[in-house]
Design a protein around this motif. Structure first.
Motif, PDB file in Angstrom:
ATOM      1  N   GLU A  96       0.832  -1.211   0.000  1.00 37.08           N
ATOM      2  CA  GLU A  96       0.000   0.000   0.000  1.00 37.08           C
ATOM      3  C   GLU A  96       0.864   1.258   0.000  1.00 37.08           C
ATOM      4  OE1 GLU A  96      -3.393   1.880  -0.649  1.00 37.08           O
ATOM      5  OE2 GLU A  96      -3.279  -0.302  -0.466  1.00 37.08           O
ATOM      6  N   LEU A  97       1.955   1.233   0.725  1.00 38.83           N
ATOM      7  CA  LEU A  97       2.869   2.375   0.777  1.00 38.83           C
ATOM      8  C   LEU A  97       3.427   2.692  -0.612  1.00 38.83           C
ATOM      9  CD1 LEU A  97       4.371   4.323   2.812  1.00 38.83           C
ATOM     10  CD2 LEU A  97       6.223   2.640   2.741  1.00 38.83           C
ATOM     11  N   VAL A  98       3.864   1.658  -1.327  1.00 35.71           N
ATOM     12  CA  VAL A  98       4.392   1.862  -2.682  1.00 35.71           C
ATOM     13  C   VAL A  98       3.285   2.368  -3.602  1.00 35.71           C
ATOM     14  CG1 VAL A  98       5.370   0.705  -4.706  1.00 35.71           C
ATOM     15  CG2 VAL A  98       6.258   0.188  -2.422  1.00 35.71           C
ATOM     16  N   HIS A  99       2.113   1.763  -3.528  1.00 32.09           N
ATOM     17  CA  HIS A  99       0.993   2.186  -4.375  1.00 32.09           C
ATOM     18  C   HIS A  99       0.614   3.635  -4.072  1.00 32.09           C
ATOM     19  CE1 HIS A  99      -3.027   0.806  -6.386  1.00 32.09           C
ATOM     20  NE2 HIS A  99      -2.543   1.904  -6.919  1.00 32.09           N
ATOM     21  N   ASP A 100       0.556   3.988  -2.805  1.00 28.28           N
ATOM     22  CA  ASP A 100       0.252   5.376  -2.431  1.00 28.28           C
ATOM     23  C   ASP A 100       1.277   6.347  -3.005  1.00 28.28           C
ATOM     24  OD1 ASP A 100      -2.006   4.609  -1.023  1.00 28.28           O
ATOM     25  OD2 ASP A 100      -1.052   4.775   0.952  1.00 28.28           O
ATOM     26  N   TYR A 101       2.553   5.962  -2.932  1.00 37.30           N
ATOM     27  CA  TYR A 101       3.597   6.817  -3.496  1.00 37.30           C
ATOM     28  C   TYR A 101       3.349   7.013  -4.992  1.00 37.30           C
ATOM     29  CZ  TYR A 101       7.981   8.741  -5.033  1.00 37.30           C
ATOM     30  OH  TYR A 101       8.917   9.568  -5.612  1.00 37.30           O
ATOM     31  N   TYR A 102       3.077   5.930  -5.689  1.00 35.22           N
ATOM     32  CA  TYR A 102       2.821   6.020  -7.130  1.00 35.22           C
ATOM     33  C   TYR A 102       1.605   6.876  -7.424  1.00 35.22           C
ATOM     34  CZ  TYR A 102       6.296   3.377  -9.634  1.00 35.22           C
ATOM     35  OH  TYR A 102       7.461   3.001 -10.240  1.00 35.22           O
ATOM     36  N   ARG A 103       0.536   6.692  -6.660  1.00 39.55           N
ATOM     37  CA  ARG A 103      -0.668   7.511  -6.882  1.00 39.55           C
ATOM     38  C   ARG A 103      -0.344   8.998  -6.744  1.00 39.55           C
ATOM     39  NH1 ARG A 103      -3.393   3.948  -2.998  1.00 39.55           N
ATOM     40  NH2 ARG A 103      -4.536   2.382  -4.170  1.00 39.55           N
ATOM     41  N   GLU A 104       0.381   9.333  -5.689  1.00 41.58           N
ATOM     42  CA  GLU A 104       0.644  10.735  -5.382  1.00 41.58           C
ATOM     43  C   GLU A 104       1.711  11.367  -6.279  1.00 41.58           C
ATOM     44  OE1 GLU A 104       2.218  13.433  -1.637  1.00 41.58           O
ATOM     45  OE2 GLU A 104       1.277  11.490  -1.222  1.00 41.58           O
ATOM     46  N   HIS A 105       2.771  10.642  -6.583  1.00 46.69           N
ATOM     47  CA  HIS A 105       3.918  11.238  -7.252  1.00 46.69           C
ATOM     48  C   HIS A 105       4.099  10.839  -8.718  1.00 46.69           C
ATOM     49  CE1 HIS A 105       5.328  12.877  -3.472  1.00 46.69           C
ATOM     50  NE2 HIS A 105       5.090  11.694  -2.919  1.00 46.69           N
ATOM     51  N   ILE A 106       3.484   9.765  -9.155  1.00 49.19           N
ATOM     52  CA  ILE A 106       3.720   9.295 -10.522  1.00 49.19           C
ATOM     53  C   ILE A 106       2.409   9.222 -11.306  1.00 49.19           C
ATOM     54  CG2 ILE A 106       4.644   7.422 -11.948  1.00 49.19           C
ATOM     55  CD1 ILE A 106       6.679   6.917  -9.643  1.00 49.19           C
ATOM     56  N   PHE A 107       1.452   8.439 -10.851  1.00 49.01           N
ATOM     57  CA  PHE A 107       0.191   8.332 -11.586  1.00 49.01           C
ATOM     58  C   PHE A 107      -0.507   9.684 -11.685  1.00 49.01           C
ATOM     59  CE2 PHE A 107      -0.199   3.705  -9.881  1.00 49.01           C
ATOM     60  CZ  PHE A 107       0.733   3.254 -10.808  1.00 49.01           C
ATOM     61  N   SER A 108      -0.333  10.523 -10.688  1.00 53.65           N
ATOM     62  CA  SER A 108      -0.981  11.836 -10.682  1.00 53.65           C
ATOM     63  C   SER A 108      -0.501  12.728 -11.832  1.00 53.65           C
ATOM     64  CB  SER A 108      -0.734  12.543  -9.346  1.00 53.65           C
ATOM     65  OG  SER A 108       0.651  12.795  -9.184  1.00 53.65           O
ATOM     66  N   ILE A 109       0.685  12.472 -12.345  1.00 55.03           N
ATOM     67  CA  ILE A 109       1.198  13.265 -13.469  1.00 55.03           C
ATOM     68  C   ILE A 109       0.265  13.124 -14.666  1.00 55.03           C
ATOM     69  CG2 ILE A 109       3.097  13.467 -15.141  1.00 55.03           C
ATOM     70  CD1 ILE A 109       4.954  12.501 -12.782  1.00 55.03           C
ATOM     71  N   ILE A 110      -0.219  11.931 -14.916  1.00 57.72           N
ATOM     72  CA  ILE A 110      -1.157  11.685 -16.018  1.00 57.72           C
ATOM     73  C   ILE A 110      -2.589  11.969 -15.573  1.00 57.72           C
ATOM     74  CG2 ILE A 110      -2.117   9.916 -17.568  1.00 57.72           C
ATOM     75  CD1 ILE A 110       0.792  10.731 -18.265  1.00 57.72           C
ATOM     76  N   ASN A 111      -2.948  11.497 -14.390  1.00 53.57           N
ATOM     77  CA  ASN A 111      -4.338  11.601 -13.936  1.00 53.57           C
ATOM     78  C   ASN A 111      -4.795  13.028 -13.650  1.00 53.57           C
ATOM     79  OD1 ASN A 111      -4.758   8.849 -14.189  1.00 53.57           O
ATOM     80  ND2 ASN A 111      -4.070   8.429 -12.114  1.00 53.57           N
ATOM     81  N   SER A 112      -3.852  13.929 -13.457  1.00 53.03           N
ATOM     82  CA  SER A 112      -4.236  15.317 -13.175  1.00 53.03           C
ATOM     83  C   SER A 112      -4.532  16.100 -14.455  1.00 53.03           C
ATOM     84  CB  SER A 112      -3.130  16.018 -12.385  1.00 53.03           C
ATOM     85  OG  SER A 112      -1.953  16.130 -13.180  1.00 53.03           O
ATOM     86  N   ARG A 113      -4.333  15.499 -15.612  1.00 45.85           N
ATOM     87  CA  ARG A 113      -4.548  16.165 -16.897  1.00 45.85           C
ATOM     88  C   ARG A 113      -5.855  15.709 -17.539  1.00 45.85           C
ATOM     89  NH1 ARG A 113      -0.876  18.549 -14.793  1.00 45.85           N
ATOM     90  NH2 ARG A 113       1.213  18.761 -15.619  1.00 45.85           N
ATOM     91  N   THR A 114      -6.545  16.645 -18.150  1.00 47.70           N
ATOM     92  CA  THR A 114      -7.762  16.312 -18.875  1.00 47.70           C
ATOM     93  C   THR A 114      -7.426  15.487 -20.110  1.00 47.70           C
ATOM     94  OG1 THR A 114      -8.768  18.350 -18.114  1.00 47.70           O
ATOM     95  CG2 THR A 114      -9.825  17.269 -19.981  1.00 47.70           C
ATOM     96  N   SER A 115      -6.434  15.948 -20.860  1.00 43.52           N
ATOM     97  CA  SER A 115      -5.961  15.249 -22.061  1.00 43.52           C
ATOM     98  C   SER A 115      -4.445  15.181 -21.998  1.00 43.52           C
ATOM     99  CB  SER A 115      -6.395  15.991 -23.328  1.00 43.52           C
ATOM    100  OG  SER A 115      -7.785  16.022 -23.435  1.00 43.52           O
ATOM    101  N   PRO A 116      -3.904  14.104 -21.448  1.00 43.12           N
ATOM    102  CA  PRO A 116      -2.454  14.005 -21.310  1.00 43.12           C
ATOM    103  C   PRO A 116      -1.737  14.101 -22.669  1.00 43.12           C
ATOM    104  CG  PRO A 116      -3.553  12.191 -20.175  1.00 43.12           C
ATOM    105  CD  PRO A 116      -4.589  12.912 -20.966  1.00 43.12           C
ATOM    106  N   THR A 117      -0.607  14.765 -22.663  1.00 41.30           N
ATOM    107  CA  THR A 117       0.192  14.951 -23.868  1.00 41.30           C
ATOM    108  C   THR A 117       1.502  14.172 -23.750  1.00 41.30           C
ATOM    109  OG1 THR A 117       1.373  16.840 -22.939  1.00 41.30           O
ATOM    110  CG2 THR A 117      -0.726  17.310 -24.079  1.00 41.30           C
TER     111      THR A 117
END
Length: 189
Positions: free
Chosen positions: A58-79
């Motif tokens: 869960e710790l690793v997944h949380d890190y990915y959600r916050e610091h890595i997956f969020s890079i794509i997920n925070s965009r409406t249309s990722p480039t």
């Protein structure tokens, strides 16, 4: 004298040991020694090694959600620029964690169907796949975007495994460069 360590620090240290030695070869005593605490201190926070591993996942997944997956997920249309930032974040993570992907390592060691870990591992890889789906959906229909995303995760994870074996990130960097070139070429059309 025993160190005072919180649950998250304990899970982080356990994650490192599980990556390095494997889940089966890592004992509660190993975790306690790495943390500078007694085994009893671990049992103050967790009821078993399995619970420690679940917290580490869960710790690793949380890190990915916050610091890595969020890079794509925070965009409406990722480039492609977002994909480049995503790739760089993944590479930074594995420069710091040279023993590979905890969730992939654990899946290979205990089996992807090992009930206590199955859902956490699946959710992690589903989240990673969803990031690539979002990028590829800019250029392709949903079915093709999903197929490309699933292949990308599989190839990237293979590269992460090879980085552990070879001691460098070269294959991961090449794969990331290919994904980026593909997206840039699609954007140019």
């Amino acid at each position: 004298m025993t160190k005072i360590i919180d649950k998250q620090q304990l899970a982080d240290q356990a994650a490192n040991l599980f990556r390095m030695k494997g889940y089966t070869a890592t004992s509660i005593d190993d975790i306690a020694k790495a943390c500078g605490i007694t085994k009893g201190s671990i049992y103050h926070h967790f009821s078993s090694k399995e619970d420690v591993a679940l917290a580490a996942l869960e710790l690793v997944h949380d890190y990915y959600r916050e610091h890595i997956f969020s890079i794509i997920n925070s965009r409406t249309s990722p480039t492609s620029a977002d994909l480049k930032a995503f790739n760089q974040a993944v590479e930074r993570f594995f420069l710091q964690h040279r023993h590979g992907c905890l969730l992939a390592n654990l899946s290979l060691e205990v089996g992807a169907t090992y009930e206590p870990f199955k859902e956490k591992i699946r959710h992690y890889f589903d989240d990673w796949t969803s990031c690539y789906v979002r990028v590829f959906s800019t250029f392709h229909a949903p079915k093709k975007a999903r197929a490309l995303a699933e292949d990308a995760v599989a190839i990237v994870q293979g590269c992460i495994l090879m980085s552990r074996i070879r001691g460098n990130l070269e294959s991961l960097q090449r794969q990331h460069a290919q994904l980026l070139q593909y997206c840039e070429a699609m954007e140019a059309h």
